[in-house]
Design a protein around this motif. Structure first.
Motif, PDB file in Angstrom:
ATOM      1  N   VAL A 140       2.710   6.359   8.918  1.00 35.02           N
ATOM      2  CA  VAL A 140       3.472   5.616   8.217  1.00 35.02           C
ATOM      3  C   VAL A 140       3.643   4.602   9.685  1.00 35.02           C
ATOM      4  N   THR A 141       4.038   3.766  10.196  1.00 36.76           N
ATOM      5  CA  THR A 141       4.404   3.005  11.508  1.00 36.76           C
ATOM      6  C   THR A 141       5.536   2.132  11.412  1.00 36.76           C
ATOM      7  N   PRO A 142       6.679   3.873  11.835  1.00 33.16           N
ATOM      8  CA  PRO A 142       7.585   3.548  11.514  1.00 33.16           C
ATOM      9  C   PRO A 142       8.739   2.786  12.309  1.00 33.16           C
ATOM     10  N   ARG A 143       9.847   1.682  11.720  1.00 28.52           N
ATOM     11  CA  ARG A 143      10.747   0.513  11.887  1.00 28.52           C
ATOM     12  C   ARG A 143      11.340   0.811  12.576  1.00 28.52           C
ATOM     13  N   PHE A 144      11.815   0.652  14.136  1.00 26.80           N
ATOM     14  CA  PHE A 144      13.556   0.663  14.723  1.00 26.80           C
ATOM     15  C   PHE A 144      13.950  -0.795  14.468  1.00 26.80           C
ATOM     16  N   LEU A 145      15.702  -0.525  14.430  1.00 33.79           N
ATOM     17  CA  LEU A 145      16.310  -1.700  14.215  1.00 33.79           C
ATOM     18  C   LEU A 145      17.332  -1.353  15.472  1.00 33.79           C
ATOM     19  N   ARG A 146      17.702  -2.108  16.199  1.00 36.25           N
ATOM     20  CA  ARG A 146      19.425  -1.875  16.893  1.00 36.25           C
ATOM     21  C   ARG A 146      20.201  -2.851  16.056  1.00 36.25           C
ATOM     22  N   ILE A 147      21.254  -1.537  16.566  1.00 38.38           N
ATOM     23  CA  ILE A 147      23.099  -2.618  16.034  1.00 38.38           C
ATOM     24  C   ILE A 147      23.404  -2.458  17.159  1.00 38.38           C
ATOM     25  N   PRO A 148      24.901  -2.574  16.890  1.00 35.62           N
ATOM     26  CA  PRO A 148      25.925  -3.239  17.980  1.00 35.62           C
ATOM     27  C   PRO A 148      26.994  -1.875  18.033  1.00 35.62           C
ATOM     28  N   GLU A 149      26.268  -0.993  17.081  1.00 32.68           N
ATOM     29  CA  GLU A 149      27.910   0.346  16.620  1.00 32.68           C
ATOM     30  C   GLU A 149      26.885   1.871  17.722  1.00 32.68           C
ATOM     31  N   SER A 150      25.525   1.783  18.055  1.00 31.80           N
ATOM     32  CA  SER A 150      25.190   2.504  18.441  1.00 31.80           C
ATOM     33  C   SER A 150      23.539   2.060  19.506  1.00 31.80           C
ATOM     34  N   GLU A 151      23.677   3.435  20.810  1.00 35.07           N
ATOM     35  CA  GLU A 151      23.043   2.633  21.525  1.00 35.07           C
ATOM     36  C   GLU A 151      21.185   3.567  21.304  1.00 35.07           C
ATOM     37  N   ARG A 152      20.977   4.355  20.186  1.00 36.79           N
ATOM     38  CA  ARG A 152      20.484   4.599  19.784  1.00 36.79           C
ATOM     39  C   ARG A 152      19.912   3.143  18.117  1.00 36.79           C
ATOM     40  N   PRO A 153      18.292   3.490  18.136  1.00 38.47           N
ATOM     41  CA  PRO A 153      17.709   2.727  17.245  1.00 38.47           C
ATOM     42  C   PRO A 153      17.541   3.765  16.300  1.00 38.47           C
ATOM     43  N   VAL A 154      18.036   2.721  14.912  1.00 40.47           N
ATOM     44  CA  VAL A 154      18.159   2.849  13.212  1.00 40.47           C
ATOM     45  C   VAL A 154      16.973   3.403  13.217  1.00 40.47           C
ATOM     46  N   ILE A 185       8.896  14.707  20.029  1.00 43.47           N
ATOM     47  CA  ILE A 185       9.696  13.687  19.631  1.00 43.47           C
ATOM     48  C   ILE A 185      10.885  14.180  19.834  1.00 43.47           C
ATOM     49  N   ALA A 186      11.800  13.933  19.735  1.00 41.21           N
ATOM     50  CA  ALA A 186      13.148  14.591  19.359  1.00 41.21           C
ATOM     51  C   ALA A 186      14.159  13.636  18.204  1.00 41.21           C
ATOM     52  N   VAL A 187      14.431  14.057  17.542  1.00 36.85           N
ATOM     53  CA  VAL A 187      15.649  13.579  16.541  1.00 36.85           C
ATOM     54  C   VAL A 187      16.389  12.960  16.582  1.00 36.85           C
ATOM     55  N   ALA A 188      17.095  13.481  17.937  1.00 34.50           N
ATOM     56  CA  ALA A 188      18.331  13.322  18.591  1.00 34.50           C
ATOM     57  C   ALA A 188      18.796  11.673  19.288  1.00 34.50           C
ATOM     58  N   ASP A 189      17.058  11.301  19.738  1.00 39.94           N
ATOM     59  CA  ASP A 189      16.700  10.041  19.583  1.00 39.94           C
ATOM     60  C   ASP A 189      17.063   8.243  18.631  1.00 39.94           C
ATOM     61  N   TYR A 190      17.232   9.317  17.635  1.00 39.57           N
ATOM     62  CA  TYR A 190      17.205   7.900  16.058  1.00 39.57           C
ATOM     63  C   TYR A 190      18.687   7.989  15.628  1.00 39.57           C
ATOM     64  N   GLU A 191      18.669   6.821  15.096  1.00 40.17           N
ATOM     65  CA  GLU A 191      20.206   7.136  14.558  1.00 40.17           C
ATOM     66  C   GLU A 191      20.279   6.791  13.295  1.00 40.17           C
ATOM     67  N   GLN A 192      21.216   6.652  12.398  1.00 42.47           N
ATOM     68  CA  GLN A 192      21.316   6.980  10.924  1.00 42.47           C
ATOM     69  C   GLN A 192      22.188   4.804  10.902  1.00 42.47           C
ATOM     70  N   PRO A 193      21.849   4.648   9.646  1.00 42.45           N
ATOM     71  CA  PRO A 193      22.132   3.954   9.327  1.00 42.45           C
ATOM     72  C   PRO A 193      23.745   3.904   8.747  1.00 42.45           C
ATOM     73  N   VAL A 194      24.401   2.207   9.639  1.00 48.34           N
ATOM     74  CA  VAL A 194      26.403   3.114   9.117  1.00 48.34           C
ATOM     75  C   VAL A 194      26.533   3.053   8.246  1.00 48.34           C
ATOM     76  N   PHE A 195      25.731   2.464   6.856  1.00 48.92           N
ATOM     77  CA  PHE A 195      26.348   2.860   5.261  1.00 48.92           C
ATOM     78  C   PHE A 195      26.266   4.378   5.270  1.00 48.92           C
ATOM     79  N   ALA A 196      24.852   5.167   5.603  1.00 49.38           N
ATOM     80  CA  ALA A 196      24.565   6.233   5.855  1.00 49.38           C
ATOM     81  C   ALA A 196      25.735   7.724   6.560  1.00 49.38           C
ATOM     82  N   TRP A 197      27.017   6.470   7.397  1.00 48.45           N
ATOM     83  CA  TRP A 197      28.238   7.383   8.052  1.00 48.45           C
ATOM     84  C   TRP A 197      29.095   8.168   7.683  1.00 48.45           C
ATOM     85  N   LYS A 198      29.492   7.897   6.424  1.00 49.55           N
ATOM     86  CA  LYS A 198      30.065   8.297   6.154  1.00 49.55           C
ATOM     87  C   LYS A 198      30.380  10.146   5.193  1.00 49.55           C
TER      88      LYS A 198
END
Length: 198
Positions: A140-154, A185-198
Motif C-alpha cells: 500500500v502507499t504509505p502516508r507521511f505526516l510532518r509534526i512540530p515535535e520531530s524532524e522525521r515524518p510520522v 530503506i532505514a526504519v530510523a527515518d520514520y517517526e512514531q505519532p506523539v500518542f505512542a511516545w509514552k
C-alpha cells in the motif's frame, strides 16, 4: 510458499543495529506462513484493550527480553506466548533494522518461516484480534505526516481498514520494500505519532 527470490532478499539484508545504552530491549516476529491459498502471509495482532502499554494498537507478536535472554529467543518465546506457535532456531530467515522507540525500547525484528497452515491459539489476555494479510496486501502507499515535535515524518500505513503507525508501520514498510521490491530503506527515518511516545 516462500519463494527462493524472497528468501535470498531476506538473507542478504544487513540490518542496522543499535547499542543498548540506557534503553530496554525488545524483539518482535514477522512470521511468514501460508494458508490454503498458498500465498505468503504475515501475522499482525491487535493488542488487547487491557494491556498496560500500547493497548488496542496493531503490533507484531513480541515483547521485552527476559534477563539473560537473546533477542531471537525472546521473539520466538513471545510468538508462542501470544499465538501458541512454537518455532525453533531453524525458522530464522532474517533480522531487520533495530528501531528505537520514544518510550525507551530498542526493538529487534526477526523474519521467520512458520510453514504451511500453522495452527494458532491467540492468548486473549494479549491479543484482541489476529490478522494475516498476504504480501501483496501489504503493498500500500504509505502516508507521511510532518509534526512540530520531530524532524522525521510520522509514517502511517493504510491497512486492515485503519492506519497502522510506527514502530509497527516502520518495520512493516521496511519488510515490504525489501520483500516485494528488493529496495532497502532505514526504519530510523520514520517517526512514531506523539500518542505512542509514552
Amino acid at each position: 510458499m516462500i519463494g527462493a527470490e524472497l528468501r535470498d532478499r531476506l538473507r542478504s539484508f544487513e540490518p542496522a543495529r543499535i547499542e543498548d545504552g540506557d534503553r530496554r530491549r525488545a524483539a518482535v516476529t514477522l512470521a511468514l506462513h501460508s494458508e490454503a491459498d498458498g500465498q505468503p502471509r504475515v501475522w499482525l495482532t491487535l493488542r488487547s484493550a487491557g494491556l498496560r502499554q500500547h493497548a488496542s494498537q496493531f503490533a507484531f507478536p513480541g515483547g521485552r527480553l527476559d534477563p539473560g535472554e537473546d533477542a531471537f529467543t525472546a521473539a520466538r518465546r513471545e510468538l508462542h506466548e501470544e499465538l501458541g506457535v512454537a518455532l525453533g532456531r531453524e525458522s530464522y530467515l532474517a533480522r531487520l533494522d533495530d528501531y528505537a522507540t520514544r518510550s525507551g525500547y530498542v526493538i529487534t525484528p526477526f523474519v521467520v518461516d512458520a510453514g504451511q497452515n500453522p495452527v494458532t491459539a491467540p492468548n486473549p489476555g494479549e491479543v484482541a484480534e489476529l490478522f494475516a494479510p498476504t504480501l501483496p496486501e501489504l503493498d500500500v502507499t504509505p502516508r507521511f505526516l510532518r509534526i512540530p515535535e520531530s524532524e522525521r515524518p510520522v509514517i502511517q500505513l493504510p491497512l486492515l481498514g485503519t492506519l497502522i503507525h510506527a514502530p509497527t508501520a516502520a518495520i512493516l514498510y521496511q519488510f515490504r520494500e525489501l520483500a516485494l521490491h528488493g529496495r532497502r530503506i532505514a526504519v530510523a527515518d520514520y517517526e512514531q505519532p506523539v500518542f505512542a511516545w509514552k
